[in-house]
Design a protein around this motif. Structure first.
Motif, PDB file in Angstrom:
ATOM      1  N   TYR A   1       0.837  -1.206   0.000  1.00 12.71           N
ATOM      2  CA  TYR A   1       0.000   0.000   0.000  1.00 12.71           C
ATOM      3  C   TYR A   1       0.869   1.252   0.000  1.00 12.71           C
ATOM      4  O   TYR A   1       0.634   2.196  -0.775  1.00 12.71           O
ATOM      5  CB  TYR A   1      -0.923  -0.042   1.218  1.00 12.71           C
ATOM      6  CG  TYR A   1      -1.589   1.260   1.568  1.00 12.71           C
ATOM      7  CD1 TYR A   1      -2.563   1.818   0.732  1.00 12.71           C
ATOM      8  CD2 TYR A   1      -1.254   1.941   2.735  1.00 12.71           C
ATOM      9  CE1 TYR A   1      -3.185   3.019   1.069  1.00 12.71           C
ATOM     10  CE2 TYR A   1      -1.869   3.142   3.080  1.00 12.71           C
ATOM     11  CZ  TYR A   1      -2.834   3.670   2.240  1.00 12.71           C
ATOM     12  OH  TYR A   1      -3.446   4.854   2.571  1.00 12.71           O
ATOM     13  N   GLU A   2       1.909   1.267   0.839  1.00 15.07           N
ATOM     14  CA  GLU A   2       2.790   2.432   0.899  1.00 15.07           C
ATOM     15  C   GLU A   2       3.550   2.604  -0.413  1.00 15.07           C
ATOM     16  O   GLU A   2       3.756   3.735  -0.885  1.00 15.07           O
ATOM     17  CB  GLU A   2       3.771   2.285   2.073  1.00 15.07           C
ATOM     18  CG  GLU A   2       3.106   2.234   3.444  1.00 15.07           C
ATOM     19  CD  GLU A   2       2.346   3.526   3.773  1.00 15.07           C
ATOM     20  OE1 GLU A   2       2.681   4.581   3.194  1.00 15.07           O
ATOM     21  OE2 GLU A   2       1.415   3.470   4.602  1.00 15.07           O
ATOM     22  N   LYS A   3       3.960   1.505  -1.021  1.00 15.55           N
ATOM     23  CA  LYS A   3       4.688   1.588  -2.289  1.00 15.55           C
ATOM     24  C   LYS A   3       3.798   2.148  -3.397  1.00 15.55           C
ATOM     25  O   LYS A   3       4.245   2.949  -4.222  1.00 15.55           O
ATOM     26  CB  LYS A   3       5.209   0.206  -2.682  1.00 15.55           C
ATOM     27  CG  LYS A   3       6.261  -0.354  -1.738  1.00 15.55           C
ATOM     28  CD  LYS A   3       6.705  -1.750  -2.171  1.00 15.55           C
ATOM     29  CE  LYS A   3       7.699  -2.339  -1.183  1.00 15.55           C
ATOM     30  NZ  LYS A   3       8.103  -3.726  -1.563  1.00 15.55           N
ATOM     31  N   TRP A   4       2.539   1.723  -3.411  1.00 18.47           N
ATOM     32  CA  TRP A   4       1.631   2.209  -4.447  1.00 18.47           C
ATOM     33  C   TRP A   4       1.298   3.685  -4.247  1.00 18.47           C
ATOM     34  O   TRP A   4       1.100   4.424  -5.221  1.00 18.47           O
ATOM     35  CB  TRP A   4       0.357   1.367  -4.485  1.00 18.47           C
ATOM     36  CG  TRP A   4       0.553   0.069  -5.206  1.00 18.47           C
ATOM     37  CD1 TRP A   4       0.730  -1.161  -4.663  1.00 18.47           C
ATOM     38  CD2 TRP A   4       0.611  -0.105  -6.628  1.00 18.47           C
ATOM     39  NE1 TRP A   4       0.906  -2.115  -5.640  1.00 18.47           N
ATOM     40  CE2 TRP A   4       0.827  -1.496  -6.855  1.00 18.47           C
ATOM     41  CE3 TRP A   4       0.508   0.747  -7.722  1.00 18.47           C
ATOM     42  CZ2 TRP A   4       0.938  -2.033  -8.136  1.00 18.47           C
ATOM     43  CZ3 TRP A   4       0.619   0.222  -9.000  1.00 18.47           C
ATOM     44  CH2 TRP A   4       0.834  -1.148  -9.206  1.00 18.47           C
ATOM     45  N   ARG A   5       1.252   4.140  -3.019  1.00 19.28           N
ATOM     46  CA  ARG A   5       1.019   5.566  -2.770  1.00 19.28           C
ATOM     47  C   ARG A   5       2.150   6.394  -3.362  1.00 19.28           C
ATOM     48  O   ARG A   5       1.923   7.472  -3.930  1.00 19.28           O
ATOM     49  CB  ARG A   5       0.904   5.832  -1.270  1.00 19.28           C
ATOM     50  CG  ARG A   5      -0.368   5.280  -0.636  1.00 19.28           C
ATOM     51  CD  ARG A   5      -0.450   5.630   0.831  1.00 19.28           C
ATOM     52  NE  ARG A   5      -0.557   7.070   1.037  1.00 19.28           N
ATOM     53  CZ  ARG A   5      -0.501   7.658   2.233  1.00 19.28           C
ATOM     54  NH1 ARG A   5      -0.340   6.913   3.325  1.00 19.28           N
ATOM     55  NH2 ARG A   5      -0.602   8.962   2.349  1.00 19.28           N
ATOM     56  N   THR A   6       3.380   5.871  -3.237  1.00 20.14           N
ATOM     57  CA  THR A   6       4.527   6.557  -3.840  1.00 20.14           C
ATOM     58  C   THR A   6       4.505   6.434  -5.356  1.00 20.14           C
ATOM     59  O   THR A   6       4.736   7.402  -6.095  1.00 20.14           O
ATOM     60  CB  THR A   6       5.842   5.965  -3.290  1.00 20.14           C
ATOM     61  OG1 THR A   6       5.863   6.100  -1.871  1.00 20.14           O
ATOM     62  CG2 THR A   6       7.045   6.654  -3.903  1.00 20.14           C
TER      63      THR A   6
ATOM     64  N   GLN B   1      -0.663  11.255  -6.849  1.00 21.72           N
ATOM     65  CA  GLN B   1      -1.841  11.952  -6.350  1.00 21.72           C
ATOM     66  C   GLN B   1      -3.113  11.101  -6.340  1.00 21.72           C
ATOM     67  O   GLN B   1      -4.179  11.605  -5.988  1.00 21.72           O
ATOM     68  CB  GLN B   1      -2.096  13.207  -7.198  1.00 21.72           C
ATOM     69  CG  GLN B   1      -0.951  14.206  -7.173  1.00 21.72           C
ATOM     70  CD  GLN B   1      -0.628  14.662  -5.756  1.00 21.72           C
ATOM     71  OE1 GLN B   1      -1.529  15.040  -5.009  1.00 21.72           O
ATOM     72  NE2 GLN B   1       0.650  14.627  -5.394  1.00 21.72           N
ATOM     73  N   ARG B   2      -3.024   9.862  -6.736  1.00 21.38           N
ATOM     74  CA  ARG B   2      -4.228   9.024  -6.767  1.00 21.38           C
ATOM     75  C   ARG B   2      -4.769   8.825  -5.347  1.00 21.38           C
ATOM     76  O   ARG B   2      -4.016   8.750  -4.370  1.00 21.38           O
ATOM     77  CB  ARG B   2      -3.923   7.653  -7.390  1.00 21.38           C
ATOM     78  CG  ARG B   2      -3.438   7.714  -8.824  1.00 21.38           C
ATOM     79  CD  ARG B   2      -4.483   8.263  -9.756  1.00 21.38           C
ATOM     80  NE  ARG B   2      -4.039   8.201 -11.151  1.00 21.38           N
ATOM     81  CZ  ARG B   2      -4.690   8.722 -12.164  1.00 21.38           C
ATOM     82  NH1 ARG B   2      -5.823   9.381 -11.949  1.00 21.38           N
ATOM     83  NH2 ARG B   2      -4.223   8.621 -13.396  1.00 21.38           N
ATOM     84  N   ARG B   3      -6.074   8.674  -5.262  1.00 20.94           N
ATOM     85  CA  ARG B   3      -6.733   8.437  -3.966  1.00 20.94           C
ATOM     86  C   ARG B   3      -6.757   6.932  -3.716  1.00 20.94           C
ATOM     87  O   ARG B   3      -7.497   6.189  -4.358  1.00 20.94           O
ATOM     88  CB  ARG B   3      -8.136   9.008  -3.985  1.00 20.94           C
ATOM     89  CG  ARG B   3      -8.179  10.520  -4.222  1.00 20.94           C
ATOM     90  CD  ARG B   3      -9.572  11.009  -4.530  1.00 20.94           C
ATOM     91  NE  ARG B   3     -10.098  10.408  -5.758  1.00 20.94           N
ATOM     92  CZ  ARG B   3     -11.312  10.657  -6.258  1.00 20.94           C
ATOM     93  NH1 ARG B   3     -12.128  11.481  -5.614  1.00 20.94           N
ATOM     94  NH2 ARG B   3     -11.708  10.085  -7.364  1.00 20.94           N
ATOM     95  N   ILE B   4      -5.912   6.487  -2.782  1.00 22.09           N
ATOM     96  CA  ILE B   4      -5.715   5.062  -2.533  1.00 22.09           C
ATOM     97  C   ILE B   4      -6.098   4.755  -1.086  1.00 22.09           C
ATOM     98  O   ILE B   4      -5.775   5.512  -0.172  1.00 22.09           O
ATOM     99  CB  ILE B   4      -4.248   4.653  -2.788  1.00 22.09           C
ATOM    100  CG1 ILE B   4      -3.830   5.052  -4.211  1.00 22.09           C
ATOM    101  CG2 ILE B   4      -4.054   3.160  -2.588  1.00 22.09           C
ATOM    102  CD1 ILE B   4      -2.364   4.787  -4.519  1.00 22.09           C
TER     103      ILE B   4
END
Length: 672
Positions: A509-514, A518-521
């Motif tokens: 989850y943290e990797k995808w946020r990076t 700006q996507r809402r995850i």
């Protein structure tokens, strides 16, 4: 030879008294009598007539060797802390291995240095591998052979049974007890239970029991196990049929309905129900009107429209004035049903409530009391909370609907039925069940199948990609999100594990946020609190979240038509049917959808296994392939509460054997 029977205690056949440790260990295995022991069947066999050639290098399969210990050593981690292991260096008995040696290693089993000593001869079973430049076997099965082979009929020189054991009773003890019991008991103490000629090959129960424990040759094992499987399946069918008879004998109430709710509900739908849906609605309507208790299983592939059929059944029951309950195994699924039925019920003036372990919602819609005559019941939707007295049924509970029924045991569903007044039962499953397993485990239920998908669904494309293509997958995902769509990222684990090589949702989850900026995850796992789950799913449904990083908690109950892309990481760790369920969360709207199965690079075995998901969306075909690949035990998952443990579960894929068991159990002349 005879002198004991199946009720004789095991201590009576032992050549020495049991100590408390042995007695407790046997009790833990459920063994106290000869009968218990003889039905404790081997889990595999070792051929000790001739041993495998002593290995010179690593091997892909396990080997059975006769070895002698020539050295032992205890090894510890740094400064005596951390990991520690005991190692025994062995060579082949008889010196036919050209001086080759193997290290046998056991980690964190301190007691072994007192048990395995230099000079002991062992039979070992395990897989040789390289550790540095040395050949080792980690945690092999082992057994000390401290007597001459020619004098050890129970342990050497033949096909030897290997049993499920436990601390306090080893293989040698179990085999000696079985060997002595079989030598002391007569065939007359093991009479045939099946009708004469059932097995078709002249097999008897006594012969099958002797052969399954100590076969003279490997060909005897299959015939013996098949006979005993037929016996086991027949007993299961008798249990199911007895349960069905008791349910029918308890009587039911006729709930014919008058169409006041069902007709306007079906007429208001923005689409025409499929012919399969209409057929099943008629079957259920006939059941409800018959006056006999309905006991029906509704199978339907992902997206086949089971909820619509269940709604028609619920409204027919409510027309007669009784209440209905719909129970789901998870909060997410219960809330999804609540939202759906709010839309169905509000135009009809029907009260619908949501009951979970920590709250009740709804209840603010009035009971219908317009110009039509008569009053209607209300609908309660809930989780396991319904089993514990939550929710009230002022008009009497007349219909119980259970979704994802395999998540509940038989006793649980009966507990909810018992809250009603001769309530009818409809159980739903979105997991297609192979025909043989349906016959074997749901013989107490009538079965309806939705074998047609509604029109208007967007095309769903499934592909297999390597995890080293994640950057490409992210670019494709971004493209879909740019077009206004939403997506799922599914992982097998919640948190990272030292024991399992697999991705975890929390870390990823943290990797995808990076990765996606700006996507809402959002993150959704089994550890997410009920309140957080509700808020997250509400935001996702409303389009306020672009991407959901999750575990299999979204396997059922999530219906967001705008979600069109799903990446499933470590797809090789899931069963085919579970993957089919997961991808059923997309392809629910009009847009083309994409499911991408992410597997480790160069895992061609996984790629071949998963190919059927690329080739078809037919859940029944996929379930049959899942059964073929993984066997019935894995496909069934958690054993149904109220059903006996299965010793010969591998034969459940044999439709002829299952059909034969049903036929025997149904015969009027068979008393069992």
């Amino acid at each position: 030879m005879s002198g004991i029977d199946l009720t004789t205690s095991l201590e009576s056949v032992s050549d020495s008294p049991f100590n408390k440790k042995t007695t407790d260990a046997l009790a833990k295995l459920g063994l106290s009598t000869v009968g218990d022991l003889l039905e404790h069947y081997p889990r595999r066999y070792e051929d000790r007539r001739t041993f495998h050639q002593f290995p010179e290098g690593p091997m892909e399969t396990a080997v059975c060797l006769h070895v002698e210990i020539i050295d032992t050593e205890r090894k510890f981690g740094r400064k005596g802390r951390g990991s520690q292991f005991f190692e025994a260096t062995v060579e082949a008995v008889g010196g036919d291995a050209l001086g080759n040696r193997i290290g046998l290693r056991w980690f964190n089993q301190r007691y072994l240095h007192k048990v395995l000593l230099v000079g002991h001869r062992l039979v070992i079973y395990g897989q040789p591998k390289l550790s540095g430049r040395r050949l080792v076997i980690d945690h092999p099965d082992w057994e000390i052979i401290d007597h001459d082979i020619a004098e050890a009929e129970a342990h050497m020189g033949r096909l030897i049974p290997i049993y499920k054991a436990t601390a306090g009773v080893n293989q040698k003890t179990l085999r000696e007890l079985v060997w002595r019991s079989l030598s002391m008991i007569g065939d007359e103490a093991m009479p045939d239970w099946l009708p004469p000629g059932s097995a078709g090959d002249g097999q008897t129960r006594a012969a099958a029991i002797r052969a399954v424990h100590y076969p003279s040759e490997s060909g005897e094992i299959e015939a013996a196990r098949r006979y005993l499987a037929l016996e086991e399946f027949t007993r299961l069918q008798m249990t199911l049929q007895q349960r069905r008879r008791e349910r029918l004998d308890s009587g039911g109430l006729a709930r014919p309905g008058n169409g006041e709710l069902v007709d306007p509900f079906l007429s208001a739908l923005p689409f025409a129900p499929t012919e399969a849906q209409r057929r099943v609605i008629r079957e259920i309507s006939t059941d409800l009107a018959s006056g006999r208790p309905m006991i029906r299983l509704l199978q339907g592939d992902v997206g086949a429209g089971k909820t619509l059929v269940a709604a028609a059944a619920i409204f027919q029951a409510l027309e007669t004035g009784c209440d209905a309950a719909l129970m789901a195994p998870t909060l997410i699924l219960a809330e999804q049903h609540f939202l759906t039925f709010q839309e169905y019920c509000e135009p009809l003036g029907i009260e619908v409530r949501l009951v979970t372990s920590d709250r009740e919602a709804g209840g603010d819609l009035p009971l219908f009391s317009g110009s039509r005559s008569g009053s209607h019941g209300s609908l309660t939707i809930g989780t396991h909370a319904l089993l514990h007295g939550r929710g009230s049924f002022e008009n009497g509970l007349g219909l119980v609907v259970i979704d994802e029924q395999h998540k509940f045991g038989v006793e649980q569903r009966q507990k909810l039925i018992d809250r009603g007044d001769r309530a009818d039962l409809l159980v739903l499953t979105a997991t297609p069940i192979p025909r043989t397993l349906t016959l074997a485990f749901y013989g107490d239920l009538d079965v309806s199948i939705l074998d047609e998908l509604p029109p208007g669904r967007g095309k769903l494309i499934t592909g297999i990609r390597s995890t080293d293509q994640t950057d490409d997958a992210a670019a494709f995902l971004n493209q879909q999100l740019d077009e206004g769509r939403q997506g799922y990222l599914v992982y097998p684990l919640i948190d990272e594990s030292d024991k399992l090589v697999a991705s975890a949702a929390t870390a990823e989850y943290e990797k995808w946020r990076t990765r996606l900026g700006q996507r809402r995850i959002a993150l959704l796992t089994g550890k997410t609190s009920g309140e957080e789950k509700e808020e997250t799913m509400s935001c996702f449904r409303d389009g306020e979240i672009d991407l959901l990083v999750s575990t299999t908690v979204i396997e059922v109950g999530v219906n967001v038509p705008n979600a069109t892309v799903m990446l499933i990481y470590n797809a090789e760790r899931f069963g085919l049917s579970q993957l089919h369920q997961l991808r059923g969360r997309i392809g629910r709207g009009e847009h083309k959808s994409y499911c991408v199965l992410m597997i480790p690079p160069e895992n061609e075995e996984a790629r071949a296994r998963l190919q059927i998901l690329v080739d078809t969306r037919d859940g029944f075909r996929i379930a049959e392939e899942d059964l073929r690949q993984r066997g019935p035990g894995e496909v069934l998952g958690t054993q149904q509460s109220g059903l006996p443990d299965m010793a010969f579960i591998e034969f459940l894929g044999d439709s002829l054997l299952v059909e034969q068991a049903r036929k025997i159990a149904s015969a009027d002349s068979f008393d069992g």
